[in-house]
Design an enzyme around this catalytic site. Structure first.
Site, PDB file in Angstrom:
ATOM      1  N   CYS A  45       1.002  -1.489   0.067  1.00 20.21           N
ATOM      2  CA  CYS A  45       0.157  -0.152   0.340  1.00 20.21           C
ATOM      3  C   CYS A  45       1.323   1.200   0.064  1.00 20.21           C
ATOM      4  CB  CYS A  45      -1.037  -0.126   0.949  1.00 20.21           C
ATOM      5  SG  CYS A  45      -0.236   0.016   2.587  1.00 20.21           S
ATOM      6  N   ARG A  46       0.553   2.442   0.817  1.00 17.71           N
ATOM      7  CA  ARG A  46       1.349   3.161   0.507  1.00 17.71           C
ATOM      8  C   ARG A  46       2.539   3.608   1.841  1.00 17.71           C
ATOM      9  NH1 ARG A  46       0.025   8.972  -1.350  1.00 17.71           N
ATOM     10  NH2 ARG A  46       1.298  10.461  -0.193  1.00 17.71           N
TER      11      ARG A  46
END
Length: 99
Positions: A45-46
């Site tokens: 993810c981020r």
């Protein structure tokens, strides 16, 4: 790789790897059939928080060999690994769409 970010986030900055599935966190439970059970799975993810949660979900639903990219695409880009695009400023967590 299984990227659990939203499509708009992936359009901003993406992992430049050959084998990646984009399955946003909100629909992961509906799309686990797309994820191969016979391969190592790296959830991304981020920054690593959503992928940690998603990885635990997969482990609890019959997947083995699941790994979390703890620093997410942010760390990936900082290490100058292959990517497309650039990350903008971090989203505000006060709006409910945290990390």
């Amino acid at each position: 790789f299984v990227d659990v970010r939203e499509h708009s986030e992936v359009e901003e900055a993406a992992f430049d790897v050959s084998s990646i599935l984009i399955i946003p966190m909100g629909v992961l439970g509906l799309r686990t059939g797309e994820i191969p059970k016979d391969r190592d799975i790296v959830v991304v993810c981020r920054v690593g928080e959503r992928s940690r949660i998603a990885g635990n979900y997969l482990l609890n639903h019959g997947f083995d060999n699941v790994y979390n990219l703890t620093e997410g695409i942010r760390g990936w880009i900082e290490k100058d690994f292959p990517h497309k695009g650039e990350l903008g400023p971090a989203p505000s967590c006060s709006g409910g769409g945290c990390c």
